[in-house]
Write a protein that holds these residues in place. Structure first.
Motif, PDB file in Angstrom:
ATOM      1  N   VAL A 101     -16.008 -38.082  16.317  1.00 50.43           N
ATOM      2  CA  VAL A 101     -14.941 -37.605  15.433  1.00 50.43           C
ATOM      3  C   VAL A 101     -13.596 -37.901  16.086  1.00 50.43           C
ATOM      4  CG1 VAL A 101     -15.974 -35.756  14.043  1.00 50.43           C
ATOM      5  CG2 VAL A 101     -15.255 -35.250  16.359  1.00 50.43           C
ATOM      6  N   GLN A 102     -12.653 -38.327  15.272  1.00 50.39           N
ATOM      7  CA  GLN A 102     -11.285 -38.523  15.761  1.00 50.39           C
ATOM      8  C   GLN A 102     -10.637 -37.150  15.893  1.00 50.39           C
ATOM      9  OE1 GLN A 102      -8.889 -41.055  13.200  1.00 50.39           O
ATOM     10  NE2 GLN A 102      -7.032 -39.983  13.852  1.00 50.39           N
ATOM     11  N   CYS A 103      -9.898 -36.938  16.994  1.00 44.86           N
ATOM     12  CA  CYS A 103      -9.204 -35.660  17.143  1.00 44.86           C
ATOM     13  C   CYS A 103      -7.814 -35.892  17.737  1.00 44.86           C
ATOM     14  CB  CYS A 103     -10.031 -34.690  17.984  1.00 44.86           C
ATOM     15  SG  CYS A 103     -10.492 -35.299  19.583  1.00 44.86           S
ATOM     16  N   SER A 104      -7.081 -34.818  17.921  1.00 43.34           N
ATOM     17  CA  SER A 104      -5.703 -34.944  18.406  1.00 43.34           C
ATOM     18  C   SER A 104      -5.684 -35.155  19.921  1.00 43.34           C
ATOM     19  CB  SER A 104      -4.952 -33.667  18.035  1.00 43.34           C
ATOM     20  OG  SER A 104      -3.843 -33.504  18.873  1.00 43.34           O
ATOM     21  N   VAL A 105      -4.658 -35.851  20.423  1.00 41.38           N
ATOM     22  CA  VAL A 105      -4.559 -36.088  21.877  1.00 41.38           C
ATOM     23  C   VAL A 105      -4.400 -34.787  22.654  1.00 41.38           C
ATOM     24  CG1 VAL A 105      -3.713 -38.452  22.154  1.00 41.38           C
ATOM     25  CG2 VAL A 105      -2.133 -36.683  21.472  1.00 41.38           C
ATOM     26  N   THR A 106      -3.929 -33.753  21.991  1.00 35.97           N
ATOM     27  CA  THR A 106      -3.717 -32.485  22.713  1.00 35.97           C
ATOM     28  C   THR A 106      -4.975 -31.606  22.670  1.00 35.97           C
ATOM     29  OG1 THR A 106      -2.807 -31.560  20.696  1.00 35.97           O
ATOM     30  CG2 THR A 106      -1.221 -32.437  22.307  1.00 35.97           C
ATOM     31  N   ASP A 107      -6.004 -32.013  21.924  1.00 36.28           N
ATOM     32  CA  ASP A 107      -7.217 -31.190  21.806  1.00 36.28           C
ATOM     33  C   ASP A 107      -8.004 -31.146  23.110  1.00 36.28           C
ATOM     34  OD1 ASP A 107      -6.626 -30.768  19.215  1.00 36.28           O
ATOM     35  OD2 ASP A 107      -8.299 -31.907  18.357  1.00 36.28           O
TER      36      ASP A 107
END
Ligand SMILES: Cc1cc2nc3c(=O)[nH]c(=O)nc-3n(C[C@H](O)[C@H](O)[C@H](O)COP(=O)(O)OP(=O)(O)OC[C@H]3O[C@@H](n4cnc5c(N)ncnc54)[C@H](O)[C@@H]3O)c2cc1C
Length: 272
Positions: A225-231
């Motif tokens: 899954v694509q997620c945010s760089v801050t996750d």
């Protein structure tokens, strides 16, 4: 201690190991230096899909016996766009080229076994520290093995030690051009102990972000899954991963089977 060989190969990833095998087939001596343990190298989860040219090269290298027995051959892939699925028949469109699901870890295991069976040199937990004399006929790799310093003198050095290795830093900046594209998001790649829900891969575009349904074997699914760089991983409990996969992959007309996660990475990977 000083050692000699024709080609000093730094790194026992797929590049270094395959090069070593191709050189062996030509009767050229080499030494492979790998800073991690054999166990670590053989268990690192990375790629899982081999394109036709890679399969052909592994066959040519006589390293494809198990790949031909156990690899899962796919004629096509599925692209999903906001829940609408389209199948791309790779074999038909290319005159017979296919993709094969066979984990990079398995390719690495096969190449290590071949090297060991041939009695060729491969040193684990041997860290290359410097490379010298690249512009001479006797290049030198300094390395540390079992707490001792060693020097490997060789005709050629093959720097197959990946992005973070020393070879890249050894090339003078004036001779290097770097082309880099870092995307503003990360990937979370998970292995789940559940049979794949579809025979072929699904690459999905969705407003929530990208998702991939892939597999490693008839028992193990590989999911991204694509997620945010801050996750961080704390942002992605198992239930959220499955819920997002269900949404992004679009489950109209088929069922995404859920199961226990077998391996989750320590953090999401930067996309580049
Ligand atoms: C999570 C993830 C998923 C991926 N998925 C895919 C995919 O689906 N499809 C795809 O085509 N590609 C994928 N890739 C990319 C693929 O894994 C790499 O392209 C491949 O590993 C590169 O192989 P390599 O042999 O060049 O380098 P590596 O596999 O990085 O091997 C380099 C080796 O050098 C060793 N080393 C480093 N420094 C030293 C040193 N100083 N001394 C001695 N040894 C050293 C390292 O320990 C390592 O074993 C993925 C990568 C990651 C991280």
């Amino acid at each position: 201690m000083i050692h000699h060989t024709q080609v000093g190969i730094i790194g026992a990833g797929p590049a270094g190991l395959l090069l070593a095998q191709l050189l062996h087939q030509q009767g050229i001596r080499s030494v492979v230096l790998e800073n991690r343990s054999r166990e670590r190298v053989e268990s690192r989860q990375r790629a899982g899909l081999l394109e036709q040219n890679t399969v052909d090269l592994l066959r040519q290298a006589k390293a494809a016996d198990r790949l031909d027995r156990e690899g899962l051959v796919h004629d096509g892939v599925i692209l999903s766009y906001n829940g609408q699925r389209h199948r791309v028949d790779l074999a038909q469109l290319t005159g017979g080229s296919r993709v094969t699901i066979y984990a990079q870890t398995e390719v690495v295991k096969d190449l290590i076994r071949l090297r060991m069976d041939a009695g060729e040199s491969i040193l684990f937990e041997a860290e290359a520290t410097t490379i010298e004399g690249l512009d001479t006929n006797a290049s030198m790799i300094q390395y540390v093995h079992n707490g001792e310093n060693h020097t490997l003198i060789c005709d050629f050095v093959a720097g197959c030690d990946g992005f973070h290795g020393i070879s890249r830093q050894t090339i003078p900046a004036s001779l290097t051009t770097v082309y880099d594209k870092v995307y503003p998001y990360c990937w979370l790649g998970i292995l789940a102990k559940v049979p794949p829900s579809t025979h072929e891969l699904i690459y999905a575009y969705h407003a929530h972000g990208f998702a991939l349904h892939s597999m490693r074997s008839p028992e193990i699914s590989r999911l991204y899954v694509q997620c945010s760089v801050t996750d961080t991983l704390d942002d992605w409990p198992d239930e959220r991963i499955w819920a997002e996969l269900q949404i992004r992959l679009g489950t109209a007309g088929w069922t995404l089977q859920e199961g226990p996660f077998w391996r989750k990475p320590s953090r999401p990977c930067v996309a580049s």
